[in-house]
Design an enzyme around this catalytic site. Structure first.
Site, PDB file in Angstrom:
ATOM      1  N   GLU A 113      -9.407  -1.719  28.036  1.00 40.26           N
ATOM      2  CA  GLU A 113      -9.829  -1.198  26.729  1.00 40.26           C
ATOM      3  C   GLU A 113     -10.404  -2.349  25.902  1.00 40.26           C
ATOM      4  O   GLU A 113      -9.978  -3.506  26.034  1.00 40.26           O
ATOM      5  CB  GLU A 113      -8.608  -0.542  26.062  1.00 40.26           C
ATOM      6  N   ASP A 114     -11.381  -2.017  25.067  1.00 39.96           N
ATOM      7  CA  ASP A 114     -12.003  -3.067  24.251  1.00 39.96           C
ATOM      8  C   ASP A 114     -11.081  -3.588  23.156  1.00 39.96           C
ATOM      9  O   ASP A 114     -10.884  -4.777  22.993  1.00 39.96           O
ATOM     10  CB  ASP A 114     -13.334  -2.565  23.633  1.00 39.96           C
ATOM     11  N   ASP A 117      -6.392  -0.971  18.003  1.00 38.50           N
ATOM     12  CA  ASP A 117      -6.459  -0.967  16.540  1.00 38.50           C
ATOM     13  C   ASP A 117      -5.218  -0.220  16.028  1.00 38.50           C
ATOM     14  O   ASP A 117      -4.134  -0.792  15.998  1.00 38.50           O
ATOM     15  CB  ASP A 117      -7.781  -0.292  16.147  1.00 38.50           C
ATOM     16  N   PHE A 166     -13.766  -5.510  10.918  1.00 36.88           N
ATOM     17  CA  PHE A 166     -14.515  -4.678  11.860  1.00 36.88           C
ATOM     18  C   PHE A 166     -15.407  -5.570  12.707  1.00 36.88           C
ATOM     19  O   PHE A 166     -16.225  -6.327  12.191  1.00 36.88           O
ATOM     20  CB  PHE A 166     -15.340  -3.614  11.133  1.00 36.88           C
ATOM     21  N   ARG A 179     -23.726  -3.467  20.633  1.00 37.34           N
ATOM     22  CA  ARG A 179     -22.933  -3.627  21.857  1.00 37.34           C
ATOM     23  C   ARG A 179     -23.442  -4.799  22.686  1.00 37.34           C
ATOM     24  O   ARG A 179     -22.691  -5.428  23.431  1.00 37.34           O
ATOM     25  CB  ARG A 179     -23.004  -2.363  22.714  1.00 37.34           C
TER      26      ARG A 179
HETATM   27  P1  IMP Z   1      -7.422   2.916  17.880  1.00 38.58           P
HETATM   28  O1  IMP Z   1      -7.423   2.919  16.377  1.00 38.58           O
HETATM   29  O2  IMP Z   1      -6.479   1.863  18.431  1.00 38.58           O
HETATM   30  O3  IMP Z   1      -7.133   4.279  18.419  1.00 38.58           O
HETATM   31  O4  IMP Z   1      -8.886   2.486  18.329  1.00 38.58           O
HETATM   32  C1  IMP Z   1      -9.819   3.457  18.658  1.00 38.58           C
HETATM   33  C2  IMP Z   1     -11.153   2.911  18.984  1.00 38.58           C
HETATM   34  O5  IMP Z   1     -11.767   2.589  17.750  1.00 38.58           O
HETATM   35  C3  IMP Z   1     -11.280   1.665  19.843  1.00 38.58           C
HETATM   36  O6  IMP Z   1     -11.212   1.900  21.215  1.00 38.58           O
HETATM   37  C4  IMP Z   1     -12.669   1.231  19.453  1.00 38.58           C
HETATM   38  O7  IMP Z   1     -13.633   1.929  20.207  1.00 38.58           O
HETATM   39  C5  IMP Z   1     -12.748   1.638  18.000  1.00 38.58           C
HETATM   40  N1  IMP Z   1     -12.521   0.483  17.125  1.00 38.58           N
HETATM   41  C6  IMP Z   1     -11.405   0.097  16.481  1.00 38.58           C
HETATM   42  N2  IMP Z   1     -11.608  -1.029  15.776  1.00 38.58           N
HETATM   43  C7  IMP Z   1     -12.914  -1.371  16.003  1.00 38.58           C
HETATM   44  C8  IMP Z   1     -13.732  -2.461  15.575  1.00 38.58           C
HETATM   45  O8  IMP Z   1     -13.342  -3.386  14.827  1.00 38.58           O
HETATM   46  N3  IMP Z   1     -15.010  -2.450  16.032  1.00 38.58           N
HETATM   47  C9  IMP Z   1     -15.517  -1.491  16.846  1.00 38.58           C
HETATM   48  N4  IMP Z   1     -14.774  -0.470  17.272  1.00 38.58           N
HETATM   49  C10 IMP Z   1     -13.487  -0.407  16.858  1.00 38.58           C
END
Ligand code: IMP
Length: 198
Positions: A113-114, A117, A166, A179
């Site tokens: 996973e990237d 968050d 972000f 990207r």
């Molecule tokens: P979650 O909030 O952990 O569920 O993250 C969900 C998704 O939000 C991640 O897999 C990313 O694709 C996107 N995301 C969260 N923070 C960032 C950021 O700082 N930049 C770009 N995408 C983000």
């Protein structure tokens, strides 16, 4: 004809007048850390075939680099999810947009996973994958915004812990742009000031 060795991207990437980026983690540091993560994974699973699951689309470069550093038997598949909402804030709801092509039952699976968050996406995914009975289920994330966490979920392998900003680049997007930046960068929105960024 001699090949061009210049790897710098041609032209400026995707900046709009009210958007700017500053490098947070350089491509060289990312590559070094990905190599270390691959060594950690292989230390934990020296002989096992490892099945990588990349979460589209942000993980594609991380998965590509990690797969090549792992060595041994490696396969991969992709899963598509979208967390509802556009822009810099996710709503926490997760929708499956593309399922896996290959069953994971009995396999050693590494979810790639990237960014972690709020953790809501990963929590949803872990439940989904556990129901499919892999032999081992591990999670690798490139970036972790620890202070934003809502769901009780952690990665087994983490590239970098980052502040609550972000970020874009190395697969991460803002409305599908940025990207292709080689570095992980902080995206700054709003009119550009003349003063130097911090
Ligand atoms: P979650 O909030 O952990 O569920 O993250 C969900 C998704 O939000 C991640 O897999 C990313 O694709 C996107 N995301 C969260 N923070 C960032 C950021 O700082 N930049 C770009 N995408 C983000």
């Amino acid at each position: 004809m001699a090949k061009q060795r210049n790897r710098k991207p041609k032209g400026k990437i995707g900046n709009r007048p009210d958007e700017s980026v500053r490098v947070l983690i350089s491509h060289a540091n990312i590559r070094r850390r990905v190599r270390e993560i691959a060594q950690d994974v292989r230390r934990d699973f020296p002989e096992e075939p490892i099945h990588l699951i990349g979460i589209l689309k942000g993980s594609v470069f991380f998965l590509a680099d990690l797969a090549r550093e792992l060595g041994g038997e490696v396969s991969f598949d992709f899963l598509g999810v979208s967390s509802y909402g556009k822009g810099t804030d996710s709503t926490g709801e997760v929708k499956l947009t593309k399922d896996l092509e290959v069953a994971i039952e009995g396999r050693t699976v590494l979810v790639v996973e990237d960014i972690l968050d709020t953790g809501l996406t990963l929590k949803y995914l872990v439940k989904l994958f556990e129901e499919r009975k892999p032999k081992h289920l591990r999670i690798a994330v490139l970036l972790d915004k620890v202070e934003r966490r809502i769901a009780n979920v952690n990665a087994d392998y983490t590239g970098f812990t980052i502040p609550n900003e972000f970020v874009v680049g190395y697969g991460l997007d803002y409305d599908e742009r940025y990207r292709n930046l080689p570095d992980v960068c902080v995206l700054q929105l709003g009119p550009r000031t003349k003063s130097k960024p911090e």
